[in-house]
Design a protein around this motif. Structure first.
Motif, short mmCIF file in Angstrom:
data_model
loop_
_atom_site.label_atom_id
_atom_site.label_comp_id
_atom_site.label_asym_id
_atom_site.label_seq_id
_atom_site.Cartn_x
_atom_site.Cartn_y
_atom_site.Cartn_z
N UNK A 295 -3.70 -2.25 -1.76
CA UNK A 295 -2.55 -2.69 -0.95
C UNK A 295 -1.33 -1.77 -1.06
N UNK A 296 -0.99 -1.27 -2.27
CA UNK A 296 0.15 -0.34 -2.33
C UNK A 296 -0.04 0.90 -1.47
N UNK A 297 -1.28 1.40 -1.43
CA UNK A 297 -1.55 2.60 -0.62
C UNK A 297 -1.45 2.28 0.87
N UNK A 298 -1.95 1.11 1.25
CA UNK A 298 -1.83 0.70 2.65
C UNK A 298 -0.37 0.50 3.05
N UNK A 299 0.43 -0.03 2.11
CA UNK A 299 1.85 -0.23 2.38
C UNK A 299 2.57 1.09 2.61
N UNK A 300 2.22 2.10 1.82
CA UNK A 300 2.80 3.43 2.00
C UNK A 300 2.46 3.97 3.39
N UNK A 301 1.19 3.85 3.78
CA UNK A 301 0.77 4.30 5.10
C UNK A 301 1.48 3.51 6.21
N UNK A 375 12.85 8.30 0.05
CA UNK A 375 13.34 6.98 -0.35
C UNK A 375 12.23 6.19 -1.02
N UNK A 376 10.99 6.33 -0.52
CA UNK A 376 9.85 5.67 -1.16
C UNK A 376 9.71 6.11 -2.62
N UNK A 377 9.87 7.41 -2.88
CA UNK A 377 9.77 7.92 -4.25
C UNK A 377 10.85 7.31 -5.14
N UNK A 378 12.04 7.16 -4.60
CA UNK A 378 13.12 6.54 -5.38
C UNK A 378 12.76 5.11 -5.76
N UNK A 379 12.32 4.35 -4.76
CA UNK A 379 12.01 2.94 -5.00
C UNK A 379 10.85 2.80 -5.99
N UNK A 420 2.28 14.87 -6.44
CA UNK A 420 2.01 13.65 -5.67
C UNK A 420 1.84 14.00 -4.20
N UNK A 421 1.13 13.13 -3.49
CA UNK A 421 0.94 13.33 -2.05
C UNK A 421 2.28 13.30 -1.32
N UNK A 422 3.19 12.42 -1.77
CA UNK A 422 4.49 12.30 -1.11
C UNK A 422 5.28 13.59 -1.14
N UNK A 427 7.26 18.81 1.27
CA UNK A 427 7.34 20.28 1.27
C UNK A 427 6.70 20.87 2.52
N UNK A 428 5.53 20.39 2.89
CA UNK A 428 4.84 20.93 4.07
C UNK A 428 5.64 20.65 5.36
#
Length: 457
Positions: A295-301, A375-379, A420-422, A427-428
């Motif tokens: 679920x956390x991965x789906x939430x990120x997507x 912002x996701x990384x911060x949270x 991390x993927x984020x 960067x890309x």
């Protein structure tokens, strides 16, 4: 008995000026006679009207020791850009214009100087105009030899159709563009001495108008034309100039642009709907069939999809077809992430700062992805469970570049952390799509991530 319109009356009727701006103009108008006496000239205050297409005279004065340029008061009359370009140049740029020639409301040539009048925040609210009579009789339009039009080079380079008519509305001069216009519309030759109504019956209202200077747009057959009518500067002349500009192609292009704008907005609407459909499917998967560890991965997507969707939502909510307000976009994404991912942490807060900047929607999509990841990384990584935390997002312009900073007061970034993927997405996207630079560093209290990229409107 009709009451004389005051500066405040005219501004209230025709402009969008603030009360403080009107007060500035009222104060200046009380000293207008002194300015006119000092310069031995006519002095005016002109304000842009609500529509922005012309200006209106709200105050006037004439020096006591000189004869007025005007036979009649001009307060309340409109000034048009075609005849007084210096006035509109100063209104738009705020720069002074001195010793410029202009055509008055009554058709006389004058020497004109224009300076801006500024209100709050250094905004141009009106112009102060000084006009003096040009004493030497200008050769003016007599250089258009009525008997030998071919010897005059000037009309050959004028795209507008020029008609000079006498007090009986008969043609005494036409330039080549006018001859072609008559031939194209009326399918006949243009003959000097004929009444202009033989070719354009609809001009009766234009010539019957008592206005010394008149601008009007009208349809003739399949053509859309703009008519400018004014009398010659010579007081003894009863001749009138009519200048016609063919606007048909311009209006066709405007309609074409409107049609394209509608089509683009419809595409944006469909893209937004499709993204919302994808988001709904991800939510459904999270509720019904996904293991807890997924679920956390789906939430990120889900948030990535919604961040892109935010670009289209902002475009559709604004009047611009293909641009997005960057600060509004950042605010929308940040609030969404803190609400969805940080809702269990009531102690997280996010603040925004900077200026409004409009950018192309393609760039907006890339920025949306970057903002989402930062912002996701911060949270997710900056704060321990149950601790208070603050996130600050700031957008500012630095020369030809925009800089986006995301700062938190959490545990701080460590270069030793595993990739991390984020961060890879950031960067890309920054390097390949935004042609910019990305940096992240630990600071005294938390982490500072910075993105710089060229500002392309």
């Amino acid at each position: 008995m009709e009451r004389t319109m005051t500066v405040r009356d005219l501004c209230a009727l025709h402009t969008h000026l603030l009360d403080s701006d009107i007060q500035i103009l009222e104060n200046l108008s009380t000293n207008l006679s002194l300015i006119a006496d000092l310069n031995k000239a006519n002095v005016f205050i002109d304000c842009p009207v609500r529509e922005g297409k012309h200006a209106i005279v709200v105050a006037e004065a004439c020096g006591h020791s000189v004869k007025s340029v005007y036979d009649h008061p001009v307060v309340g009359k409109f000034a048009y850009e075609a005849f007084e370009p210096a006035v509109f140049y100063v209104l738009r740029t705020g720069k002074d214009m001195f010793v410029n020639r202009a055509l008055t409301q009554e058709g006389a040539m004058v020497q004109q100087s224009v300076v801006p009048i500024k209100g709050e925040c250094n905004r141009v609210i009106a112009v102060l105009i000084m006009e003096k009579v040009i004493h030497e009789e200008p050769e003016s339009f007599n250089q258009f030899d009525r008997q030998d039009q071919q010897n005059s080079l000037v009309p050959e380079f004028i795209e507008e159709s020029i008609f000079l008519i006498n007090n009986q509305n008969r043609l005494v001069y036409t330039n080549p563009a006018a001859i072609n216009l008559v031939s194209e519309i009326c399918l006949t030759d243009c003959v000097l001495g004929e009444s202009i109504f033989d070719y354009f019956p609809g001009f009766a209202d234009v010539l019957a108008s008592k206005e010394d200077i008149l601008m009007k747009e009208m349809n003739i057959g399949k053509k859309i034309i703009q008519i400018k009518k004014f009398h010659l500067g010579n007081k003894n002349s009863n001749e009138t100039f009519i200048i016609i500009r063919d606007l048909t192609e311009l209006r066709d292009k405007e309609r074409e642009l409107i049609s394209k704008s509608v089509a683009i907005r419809e595409i944006h609407h469909r893209v937004k709907n499709n993204l919302q459909t994808v988001a709904s499917l991800l939510r459904l998967q999270m509720r019904l069939g996904a293991p807890e560890e997924s679920k956390p991965h789906l939430l990120v997507s889900l948030n990535r999809v919604l961040s892109i969707s935010s670009v289209y939502e902002i475009i559709l909510a604004s009047s611009q077809v293909d641009h997005v307000d960057l600060l509004e976009l950042i605010r929308k994404i940040g609030d969404m992430i803190v609400h969805t991912e940080g809702q269990a942490r009531q102690c997280l807060s996010i603040e925004y700062g900077g200026e409004l900047h409009s950018i192309d929607s393609d760039i907006g999509i890339s920025v949306a992805l970057v903002v989402n990841e930062l912002i996701h990384n911060c949270v997710k990584h900056a704060f321990k469970e149950g601790t208070e935390g603050n996130i600050t997002v700031c957008l500012q312009k630095d020369g030809p570049e925009l800089e986006l900073q995301v700062r938190d007061d959490g545990i701080g970034y460590s270069p030793a952390m595993k990739p991390s993927l984020g961060l890879d997405i950031i960067r890309m996207t920054v390097e390949n799509d935004l042609d910019g630079e990305f940096s992240i560093q630990r600071i005294k209290e938390g982490t500072l991530a910075s993105v710089r990229f060229p500002y392309k409107r």
